[in-house]
Enzyme design. Sequence first.
Site, short mmCIF file in Angstrom:
data_model
loop_
_atom_site.label_atom_id
_atom_site.label_comp_id
_atom_site.label_asym_id
_atom_site.label_seq_id
_atom_site.Cartn_x
_atom_site.Cartn_y
_atom_site.Cartn_z
N HIS A 29 0.69 -1.52 0.20
CA HIS A 29 -0.14 -0.53 -0.12
C HIS A 29 1.07 1.13 0.32
O HIS A 29 1.36 2.03 0.85
CB HIS A 29 -0.92 -0.20 1.41
CG HIS A 29 -2.43 -1.15 1.26
ND1 HIS A 29 -0.86 -1.86 1.91
CD2 HIS A 29 -3.43 -1.77 0.46
CE1 HIS A 29 -2.55 -3.50 1.05
NE2 HIS A 29 -3.64 -2.72 1.71
N HIS A 263 -3.99 2.91 -3.42
CA HIS A 263 -4.26 2.51 -2.04
C HIS A 263 -3.83 1.03 -1.53
O HIS A 263 -2.84 0.58 -0.80
CB HIS A 263 -5.90 2.57 -1.75
CG HIS A 263 -6.27 2.17 -0.17
ND1 HIS A 263 -6.38 2.34 1.37
CD2 HIS A 263 -6.23 0.28 -0.12
CE1 HIS A 263 -5.90 1.50 1.81
NE2 HIS A 263 -6.33 0.27 1.50
#
Length: 667
Positions: A29, A263
Amino acid sequence: MTQTEPTQLYANALRILAMDGVQKANSGHPGMPMGMADVAYTLWTRHLRYDPAAPTWPNRDRFILSAGHGSMLLYSLLYLTGFPLPLEELQQFRQWGSHTPGHPEYEPHLGIETTTGPLGQGFANGVGMAIAAKHLAARFNRPGYPLFDHTIYAIVSDGEMMEGASHEAASIAGHLGLDNLIYLYDDNEITIEGSTEITFTEDVAARFRAYGWHVQEIDGHDFAAIDAALHTARTTPGKPHLIICRTHIAYGSPNKQDTAEAHGAPLGADEVQRTRENLGWPLAEPFALPPTVLEHYREAGRNAAQAHTAWEELFADYTAAHPTEAAELRRLMADALPDGWEAALPAFTAADKPIATRAASGKVLNALAPAIPELLGGSADLDPSNKTFLKGYPEFQRETPEGRNFRFGVRELAMAGLLNGLATYPGLQPYGGTFLIFSDFMRPAVRLAALMRLPVIYVWTHDSIYVGEDGPTHEPVEQLMSLRLIPGMTVLRPADANETAAAWKVALEKRDGPVALALTRQNLPIITTPEVALEGVARGGYILRDTPTGALDLLLIATGSEVADALAAQALLAAEKIGARVVSLPSWELFAAQPADYREQVLPGYVAKRLSIEAGVTAGWERFVGSEGASMGVNRFGASAPYKVLQAQYGLTPEDIAQQARALLGK
């Protein structure tokens, strides 16, 4: 974006390491670390007190990356500031055997204060840590000697603001006025599925103000605003602090900034290169840093460590002025129980009236409280039922932080997370109580306690269908067995008051994992002696009463309230010249850890006819009863009725046990 001014360059180093680590692993991430780099840089170089050479010194500030998916941010900070986490570990992000897993795992000697990843858990842990710090300050600080005055910081995310654990923990933190708590909210308005506009449109600032928090809202990329907000939070007493940082996920990435794609996936090799150019980063090689950048962070680490040096000098003076308190604090920091504490364990005799193991537990707790001052805890609004209150001691409230009794309220989610935070402080022994059925609310944090090997004690009462009239919603059937499935969890279901005292001894001496006590609502007779119980429970299982006939025809293996019923069934069988041994098996985990010869002595292999009795699901008992044995239990939900009626209707009376034994023997 071509800023190369030193402060921006230093913060960009965190972005570079994060995106390079994720790119090399081809997993992770990158967005959150890149978005919160400016906030993290400011905190770690200007405010946080830590010592990379002594990561566990007692009065350090705690930093929690509650948004654990952004773990590369934490690993980069630890490496840059000089903790024992070398660059090679960052290059092995998410790989076998590394100290840089996908989500941070509790390694305080490396600067990782708790395991995070399941969103909301780190948030709750931090509240527990803030309580621990307040309690220790109240207990040990003296005028002129602020031994404990540290702050708990955390970075939290949009996802955590949605999770129920954060709501419960924020509520109790506001009630307690934990002003040593500063949370930095990464408000980037992006989750995995897209913009938060599709699911999350509440006014977070207003909600936290309603909880009783002090709230600030800033631009998370404005260094001066970040610095000022942290200073304001540190100097504003009376409330916990939330700093809402409006940020851009994957800040600096030309094509991925402010997108959900950033993300949870690598930026891609081409985008990594474009981001380097966009940030004005001077080096093309992955993980490469200008020497001035690394030296800047290392100097920040050395500066932060000065607080440790000052504390050691303060503690030396404190030792001279308050030697008794200093010796006690050293004991706590060594995580050692007081000498002779076992003498406080109460003993019960056959002459005593029958007593529920929950009530016996309350007697044990109150007998131990004077001998073990670090023992502290409470229940989720169920003390009258759980018997968890320490009589004669104050409650932990904002005005009485020395209190050892906690009022967690109807907040099982938060209670479990708070207990984990408390347990990260050496020398504090936290416990928390509720009904066994509500362990389901607590399970995420219970699992993490086992993963972190934290010494948390769970007092779970009303442990079977014999709750009775409350009915199936409150009658645990599968909970006990499911808790046994958690690696590292020790489950104890004592059969009487003496086994309960012995179970508490086991729980207090176990320092490498959580312990669950499953306790009855109904009264049970005293069927053991203190000496037998102490030895037998420590081994997890033992011969409570051997066959009275001389012959050993079968084994009756039981836990908890069913042990007394097995004894009654043994007597019925003996009258028919059937020899049965009654084995009390309060802890599967402790019994499994015994030497093979002891286990064979208790459950000899030559006795194939075995019957287990436990008022819960029977799945799993096969390991003890084998292919020629049988299990009696409850493989359906409970019902609303007096418990004696339920015992008869579910076929668990001594007569039912004796009949099942006869059938097993073909008689």
